[in-house]
Design an enzyme around this catalytic site. Structure first.
Site, PDB file in Angstrom:
ATOM      1  N   HIS A 244       0.968  -1.338  -0.014  1.00  0.00           N
ATOM      2  CA  HIS A 244       0.168  -0.053   0.081  1.00  0.00           C
ATOM      3  C   HIS A 244       0.777   1.190  -0.124  1.00  0.00           C
ATOM      4  CE1 HIS A 244      -3.991   1.579   0.447  1.00  0.00           C
ATOM      5  NE2 HIS A 244      -3.614   2.421   1.291  1.00  0.00           N
TER       6      HIS A 244
ATOM      7  N   THR B 169      -2.642   2.383  -4.869  1.00  0.00           N
ATOM      8  CA  THR B 169      -2.847   2.948  -3.627  1.00  0.00           C
ATOM      9  C   THR B 169      -3.572   4.196  -3.579  1.00  0.00           C
ATOM     10  OG1 THR B 169      -0.505   2.161  -3.043  1.00  0.00           O
ATOM     11  CG2 THR B 169      -1.650   3.776  -1.502  1.00  0.00           C
ATOM     12  N   GLU B 170      -4.930   4.207  -2.894  1.00  0.00           N
ATOM     13  CA  GLU B 170      -5.704   5.446  -2.652  1.00  0.00           C
ATOM     14  C   GLU B 170      -5.983   5.842  -3.933  1.00  0.00           C
ATOM     15  OE1 GLU B 170      -6.670   6.120   0.247  1.00  0.00           O
ATOM     16  OE2 GLU B 170      -5.239   4.859   1.473  1.00  0.00           O
ATOM     17  N   LEU B 171      -6.123   5.199  -5.044  1.00  0.00           N
ATOM     18  CA  LEU B 171      -6.446   5.272  -6.494  1.00  0.00           C
ATOM     19  C   LEU B 171      -5.791   6.474  -7.038  1.00  0.00           C
ATOM     20  CD1 LEU B 171     -10.523   5.516  -6.588  1.00  0.00           C
ATOM     21  CD2 LEU B 171      -8.953   3.686  -6.935  1.00  0.00           C
TER      22      LEU B 171
ATOM     23  N   TRP C 123      -8.191   9.407  -4.511  1.00  0.00           N
ATOM     24  CA  TRP C 123      -9.517   9.562  -3.935  1.00  0.00           C
ATOM     25  C   TRP C 123      -9.570  10.323  -2.491  1.00  0.00           C
ATOM     26  CZ3 TRP C 123     -11.893   4.166  -2.546  1.00  0.00           C
ATOM     27  CH2 TRP C 123     -11.298   3.565  -1.497  1.00  0.00           C
TER      28      TRP C 123
END
Length: 405
Positions: free
Chosen positions: A109, A145-147, A300
């Site tokens: 991540h 990771t996290e869009l 995002w």
């Protein structure tokens, strides 16, 4: 017929213990095992186990017409193995239904896509191998990771063989265009993009229990009406959210499980003209309507939908640059112990804890945050990183001596 694409992100970081200056040179165990165990077992009890059981029931009740997608970080799977093996078993049960897709992402991540193409590719390769080993499925779609996404990152993902990628339906990127269609990467148009409908996703993920919200309470009938309505035009409505939404961000007493229990049947009612699909199924069903131009990185996170949640202040940037300054030494040593530390030190959560953006997104930044302040997070991380650097230097020296001998 309009397609509903449900995707859940599963991740828990390895949290660092309180590591003081005086620990350096003496203590090389950096993780807070007690905290990691207690959080994983709490989230397993409140979210993962009940929600996985519910999804399995919904798939069976709806005879495979209810479908969804997950990505689970390598770090989370490590913690399932260590602290909650029954969670991993329940995800394997879901995989066996054939109605659940598992996506690839970075193993730890991490923010590797912003720092090193080589490291990004290596982490994705590690994660893909892990998913194949655990679930017997080789991922064909990707979620960073996290869009985190840009034209260039999409090109790298396409270069790794993926044909579908998730991204945020950010207004500053889309402009007047709708997120409810399939798009193509601007550099490699073979890569199809599914964009998150952030309004409808956040109605569940963030606003569900908010009594001051003018649409509270959110009923299934109301929500499905929004999905099916002409006011939600398009071909595919992408509902992407953290899996911890269920039972953690939204407690069980908010009615979130009852909402999910009733959702599939309501969506699949013939009068609504709706269906469920996994990420890959949705991307294959529809042709891209346009190329998405995204020259700057988006995500995002937060209102800005950029990467300032992780790299938005001096503390974060200092820690990030110091971390990647160690990359070559780690690669040269090829030591599993160093590789393991390198992996969990890259996890984006460490940088998130250093964020100083405490306005409307403060509650999000403070969730499961073990630190009292961004500065405390920075000092603790840098102390661990310094000791890790010293150990790397010792190992490099020992290697050089051995070579000379």
């Amino acid at each position: 017929m309009k397609t509903v694409c449900l995707y859940f992100q599963v991740h828990q970081p390895w949290r660092l213990k309180k590591y003081r200056f005086f620990n350096m040179g003496k203590d090389h165990n950096y993780l807070d095992d007690l905290l990691n165990r207690s959080i994983m077992q709490k989230v397993a009890r409140q979210c993962y186990l009940p929600m996985n059981a519910l999804l399995l029931k919904l798939i069976r009740e709806n005879k495979g017409k209810f479908r969804c997608s997950f990505s689970i970080t390598g770090i989370a799977i490590e913690q399932f193995r260590a602290f909650a093996p029954e969670v991993l078993d329940s995800f394997k049960e879901l995989a066996a239904t054939g109605c659940v897709e598992f996506l690839a992402e970075t193993y730890s991540h991490s923010l590797a896509s912003l720092a090193s193409k080589e490291d990004f590719q290596e982490q994705v390769k590690l994660h893909t191998s892990l998913i194949k080993k655990e679930f017997g499925l080789k991922p064909t779609a990707f979620r960073n990771t996290e869009l985190i996404y840009s034209d260039e990152i999409g090109e790298m993902v396409a270069g790794m063989g993926f044909r579908t990628m998730l991204a945020e339906g950010a207004k500053h990127v889309l402009g007047w265009k709708s997120p409810n269609y399939v798009y193509a990467n601007a550099i490699d148009q073979k890569l199809r993009l599914l964009l998150r409908n952030y309004k409808l996703s956040d109605d569940i993920a963030f606003r569900f229990s908010n009594k001051s919200w003018n649409e509270w309470p959110l009923t299934v009938d109301k929500y499905v009406h929004w999905l099916a309505s002409d006011e939600t035009p398009g071909e595919v409505v992408n509902l992407f959210m953290d899996y911890e939404t269920f039972g953690e961000h939204q407690n069980a007493d908010t009615g979130i499980f009852e909402f999910m229990r009733a959702l599939p049947k309501a969506v699949l009612a013939k009068k609504n003209g709706l269906e469920f699909a996994t990420v890959t199924e949705a991307a294959k069903k529809y042709q891209p309507v346009a190329v998405l131009h995204c020259p700057h990185v988006m995500s995002w996170a937060d209102e800005e939908r950029d990467v300032t949640a992780w790299l938005g202040n001096e503390l974060q940037n200092e820690a990030f640059s110091k971390l990647y300054a160690l990359k070559e030494k780690v690669a040269a040593l090829k030591n599993p112990d160093f590789d393991y530390v390198w992996s969990f030190m890259q996890t984006s959560d460490h940088f998130y804890y250093m964020a100083t953006k405490w306005l409307s997104d403060g509650d999000v930044h403070s969730y499961f945050n073990p630190y009292d302040s961004a500065y405390d997070a920075f000092i603790n991380y840098m102390n661990v990183l310094s000791d890790f650097g010293i150990e790397l230097d010792k190992a490099m020296e020992a290697k050089a001596v051995k070579k000379r001998a």
